[in-house]
Design a protein around this motif. Structure first.
Motif, short mmCIF file in Angstrom:
data_model
loop_
_atom_site.label_atom_id
_atom_site.label_comp_id
_atom_site.label_asym_id
_atom_site.label_seq_id
_atom_site.Cartn_x
_atom_site.Cartn_y
_atom_site.Cartn_z
N ALA A 121 0.83 -1.21 0.00
CA ALA A 121 0.00 0.00 0.00
C ALA A 121 0.86 1.25 0.00
CB ALA A 121 -0.93 0.00 1.22
N ASP A 122 0.45 2.25 -0.75
CA ASP A 122 1.16 3.52 -0.77
C ASP A 122 1.15 4.14 0.63
OD1 ASP A 122 1.68 3.35 -3.47
OD2 ASP A 122 -0.12 4.44 -4.05
N GLY A 123 2.29 4.67 1.05
CA GLY A 123 2.38 5.33 2.35
C GLY A 123 2.63 4.39 3.51
N GLU A 124 2.59 3.07 3.27
CA GLU A 124 2.83 2.09 4.33
C GLU A 124 4.32 1.76 4.38
OE1 GLU A 124 1.90 0.69 7.38
OE2 GLU A 124 0.03 0.16 6.35
N LEU A 125 4.82 1.49 5.59
CA LEU A 125 6.23 1.12 5.77
C LEU A 125 6.34 -0.39 5.96
CD1 LEU A 125 9.15 2.21 6.09
CD2 LEU A 125 8.73 2.27 8.56
N TYR A 126 7.33 -0.99 5.31
CA TYR A 126 7.53 -2.43 5.39
C TYR A 126 8.96 -2.76 5.77
CZ TYR A 126 3.17 -2.40 2.74
OH TYR A 126 1.87 -2.16 2.34
N GLY A 127 9.15 -3.94 6.33
CA GLY A 127 10.47 -4.45 6.63
C GLY A 127 10.74 -5.66 5.75
N ILE A 128 11.98 -5.83 5.31
CA ILE A 128 12.34 -6.93 4.42
C ILE A 128 13.63 -7.58 4.90
CG2 ILE A 128 13.04 -7.57 2.07
CD1 ILE A 128 11.34 -5.35 1.00
N ILE A 129 13.66 -8.92 4.86
CA ILE A 129 14.87 -9.69 5.13
C ILE A 129 15.05 -10.67 3.99
CG2 ILE A 129 15.99 -11.40 6.62
CD1 ILE A 129 14.51 -10.22 8.98
N PHE A 130 16.24 -10.67 3.37
CA PHE A 130 16.57 -11.67 2.36
C PHE A 130 17.40 -12.76 3.05
CE2 PHE A 130 15.99 -7.76 -0.10
CZ PHE A 130 15.12 -8.20 -1.08
N SER A 131 17.12 -14.01 2.70
CA SER A 131 17.82 -15.11 3.37
C SER A 131 17.97 -16.29 2.41
CB SER A 131 17.05 -15.55 4.62
OG SER A 131 15.79 -16.11 4.26
N ASN A 132 18.80 -17.26 2.81
CA ASN A 132 18.90 -18.51 2.05
C ASN A 132 18.63 -19.69 2.97
OD1 ASN A 132 21.31 -19.24 3.44
ND2 ASN A 132 22.58 -18.19 1.92
N GLU A 133 18.64 -20.90 2.40
CA GLU A 133 18.27 -22.09 3.16
C GLU A 133 19.33 -22.50 4.17
OE1 GLU A 133 20.29 -23.89 -0.52
OE2 GLU A 133 19.38 -22.02 0.15
N ASN A 134 20.50 -21.87 4.12
CA ASN A 134 21.59 -22.23 5.03
C ASN A 134 21.65 -21.36 6.28
OD1 ASN A 134 22.43 -24.23 3.21
ND2 ASN A 134 23.69 -22.75 2.08
N GLY A 135 20.66 -20.48 6.45
CA GLY A 135 20.62 -19.65 7.64
C GLY A 135 21.27 -18.29 7.48
N MET A 136 21.80 -17.99 6.30
CA MET A 136 22.37 -16.66 6.06
C MET A 136 21.24 -15.68 5.75
SD MET A 136 25.48 -17.46 6.50
CE MET A 136 26.29 -15.92 6.02
N GLN A 137 21.35 -14.46 6.28
CA GLN A 137 20.30 -13.49 6.05
C GLN A 137 20.80 -12.06 6.23
OE1 GLN A 137 17.99 -15.11 9.48
NE2 GLN A 137 17.85 -12.97 10.12
N THR A 138 20.02 -11.13 5.73
CA THR A 138 20.37 -9.72 5.84
C THR A 138 19.68 -9.10 7.05
OG1 THR A 138 18.51 -9.03 4.43
CG2 THR A 138 20.61 -9.53 3.34
N TYR A 139 20.17 -7.93 7.40
CA TYR A 139 19.57 -7.14 8.48
C TYR A 139 18.27 -6.50 7.96
CZ TYR A 139 19.17 -3.36 11.94
OH TYR A 139 18.71 -2.49 12.90
N ASN A 140 17.40 -6.10 8.90
CA ASN A 140 16.12 -5.50 8.52
C ASN A 140 16.30 -4.32 7.57
OD1 ASN A 140 15.24 -7.30 10.43
ND2 ASN A 140 14.67 -5.75 11.94
N LEU A 141 15.69 -4.43 6.39
CA LEU A 141 15.76 -3.37 5.38
C LEU A 141 14.38 -2.75 5.24
CD1 LEU A 141 17.24 -1.85 3.11
CD2 LEU A 141 16.67 -3.75 1.58
N LEU A 142 14.27 -1.44 5.45
CA LEU A 142 12.99 -0.77 5.36
C LEU A 142 12.66 -0.44 3.91
CD1 LEU A 142 13.15 1.65 8.43
CD2 LEU A 142 12.30 -0.70 8.30
N ALA A 143 11.37 -0.55 3.58
CA ALA A 143 10.94 -0.35 2.19
C ALA A 143 9.53 0.21 2.14
CB ALA A 143 11.02 -1.67 1.42
N GLY A 144 9.20 0.73 0.97
CA GLY A 144 7.86 1.22 0.68
C GLY A 144 7.62 1.04 -0.81
N THR A 145 6.49 1.48 -1.30
CA THR A 145 6.20 1.32 -2.72
C THR A 145 7.24 2.01 -3.63
OG1 THR A 145 4.63 3.18 -2.55
CG2 THR A 145 3.73 0.95 -2.41
N PRO A 146 7.90 3.10 -3.19
CA PRO A 146 8.93 3.69 -4.06
C PRO A 146 10.10 2.74 -4.33
CG PRO A 146 8.21 5.31 -2.45
CD PRO A 146 7.62 3.99 -2.03
N CYS A 147 10.24 1.69 -3.51
CA CYS A 147 11.35 0.75 -3.68
C CYS A 147 11.04 -0.38 -4.66
CB CYS A 147 11.74 0.13 -2.33
SG CYS A 147 12.20 1.33 -1.06
N ILE A 148 9.78 -0.48 -5.09
CA ILE A 148 9.40 -1.55 -6.01
C ILE A 148 10.20 -1.44 -7.31
CG2 ILE A 148 7.51 -2.45 -7.44
CD1 ILE A 148 5.59 -1.74 -5.21
#
Length: 356
Positions: A121-148
Motif C-alpha cells: 500500500a502507498d504510504g505504508e512502511l515495510y520491513g524486508i529480510i533476504f535469506s537462504n536455506e543455510n541460515g544466512m540473512q540480511t539485516y532489517n531493510l525498510l521499504a515502501g512502494t517507491p522501492c518496487i
C-alpha cells in the motif's frame, strides 16, 4: 378390425417419433448454448488475465536482491520475507510464497510481488529480510512502494543483532534509494548501541530512546560493561539527543537509573526535532513503540523461524459447466414402448375373438 387397430398404432407411433425428434433437438440446442457460454466466459477470462491484467500490473512489480554482493556460498534458494512495520508478515518465514527466482543465473534473485499475491500500500512502511536455506540473512531493510523494482545489495557493512549482541547480520541497501529514507532500520540494540541508517517513519529518536529505557535498560546495564551515566550518554548522543531529552525520557518512563545532567557529556538544552518522525509528525513519549515487529525482526534475525497470520494472495473461480439432461428424450421412449405393448395386447385379443 385388425386393419383399424394397425392404423391407429401407426398414427400413434408417428406422433411419438415427432415428439422424440423435437425433444432431441431441444437437448442439442441447450448443449450448444451451454458450450458457447462456457467458451465465451473462458475467452473473456483469458483476455482479462492476459493482456489487460499484464498491462495493469506490469513486469516491474518486484524486489531484487544481488546475492553476489552478500558473498553467500553453497546455497540454492533465496527467500524474501516481508512484513508490515510494527505488524504482521505476509507469509511465514521461508514459506514457498517467499521464494525468489534467478532464471538467468546471474546471481540477482527476483521476488515477484504479483505472482506471490503481495500487495503493498502507498504510504505504508515495510520491513524486508533476504535469506537462504543455510541460515544466512540480511539485516532489517525498510521499504515502501517507491522501492518496487529496485535491487537490494550488501556493501560489507555488518550490524550487531538488536536483540542478541553476540550475533551480527549483513546490512542491505537499495541501489536507488536514500539510505536515510529507505535503508537498514535504525534502532537501539539490547546493550544500548545504535545500528542502521534509517529512522522508521513511524517513530522518532526520542521515542526510540524511551523505548530503550523501558524495555532494554536492564539487559544493557548487565551486559554493556558501562555504568549508567556512560550508557545513557553514549546512547543518547548517537541519537542526537541533549541533556533535557534524556531527563524527560527518564521522567516519562519512570526508570530507576544513576544518571545526572550535571555529570553528562551531552550538550545542554533540548533537541526539539528529536520528537518528530522523519515525516514531521510529533512522536515523543511513545514508550510502547518497539520499532519493529517482534517476531519478524527479532526471531528471524536470530536465525529462528516464525509463523504469522499475514495476508496471502490467491485466486477464486466461480461458475461451472453443466452436463445435466432434461429427461424429455427418455420419457418419450418409455411412452412409445408402453403404447406398442398396449397395441400388441389389443391385437392378440382381437385375433382370439375373430377365431371364436
Amino acid at each position: 378390425m385388425f386393419k383399424k387397430i394397425m392404423s391407429v398404432m401407426l398414427a400413434v407411433v408417428m406422433l411419438m417419433s415427432v415428439a422424440v425428434i423435437a425433444a432431441s433437438a431441444a437437448q442439442v440446442e441447450i448443449a450448444d448454448n451451454s458450450a458457447d457460454a462456457i467458451a465465451e466466459v473462458a475467452a473473456d477470462g483469458a483476455a482479462d488475465t492476459g493482456a489487460d491484467a499484464g498491462a495493469e500490473t506490469g513486469a516491474g512489480n518486484v524486489f531484487n536482491f544481488d546475492a553476489n554482493s552478500a558473498g553467500w556460498n553453497n546455497f540454492k534458494k533465496v527467500f524474501c520475507h516481508i512484513w508490515v512495520y510494527n505488524g504482521d508478515s505476509f507469509y511465514a518465514w521461508q514459506a514457498k510464497k517467499e521464494a525468489c527466482t534467478d532464471s538467468d543465473g546471474d546471481g540477482v534473485w527476483t521476488y515477484d510481488l504479483d505472482g506471490k499475491g503481495v500487495a503493498l500500500a502507498d504510504g505504508e512502511l515495510y520491513g524486508i529480510i533476504f535469506s537462504n536455506e543455510n541460515g544466512m540473512q540480511t539485516y532489517n531493510l525498510l521499504a515502501g512502494t517507491p522501492c518496487i523494482g529496485d535491487t537490494a545489495y550488501c556493501d560489507g557493512t555488518t550490524y550487531e543483532n538488536p536483540e542478541d549482541s553476540s550475533k551480527t547480520a549483513q546490512a542491505a541497501f537499495w541501489k536507488g534509494q536514500d539510505p536515510t529514507v529507505y535503508g537498514p532500520e535504525k534502532c537501539v540494540t539490547s546493550i544500548g548501541n545504535i545500528v542502521g541508517t534509517c529512522v522508521p517513519s513511524v517513530t522518532s529518536p526520542q521515542a526510540m530512546f524511551e523505548d530503550f529505557l523501558a524495555n532494554k535498560l536492564g539487559n544493557a546495564q548487565t551486559y554493556s560493561g558501562k555504568d549508567d551515566q556512560t550508557l545513557l550518554d553514549d546512547t543518547a548522543k548517537a541519537l542526537d539527543l541533549k541533556q533535557e531529552n534524556v531527563s524527560e525520557a527518564i521522567k516519562v518512563t519512570g526508570v530507576s537509573v544513576n544518571w545526572s545532567a550535571d555529570k553528562s557529556t551531552l550538550e545542554e538544552g533540548k533537541n526539539k526535532e528529536a520528537t518528530k518522525t522523519p515525516t514531521g509528525e510529533d512522536k515523543g513519549g511513545d514508550t510502547g513503540n518497539k520499532g519493529s515487529d517482534d517476531k519478524d525482526s527479532n526471531e528471524n534475525a536470530n536465525g529462528g523461524s516464525t509463523t504469522t497470520t499475514g495476508g496471502s494472495g490467491g485466486s477464486t473461480k466461480t461458475g461451472s459447466g453443466s452436463t445435466t439432461k432434461t429427461g424429455q428424450e427418455t420419457t418419450a421412449l418409455f411412452i412409445m414402448l408402453g403404447v406398442m405393448i398396449a397395441a400388441a395386447g389389443v391385437i392378440v385379443i382381437s385375433r382370439k375373438r375373430d377365431r371364436a
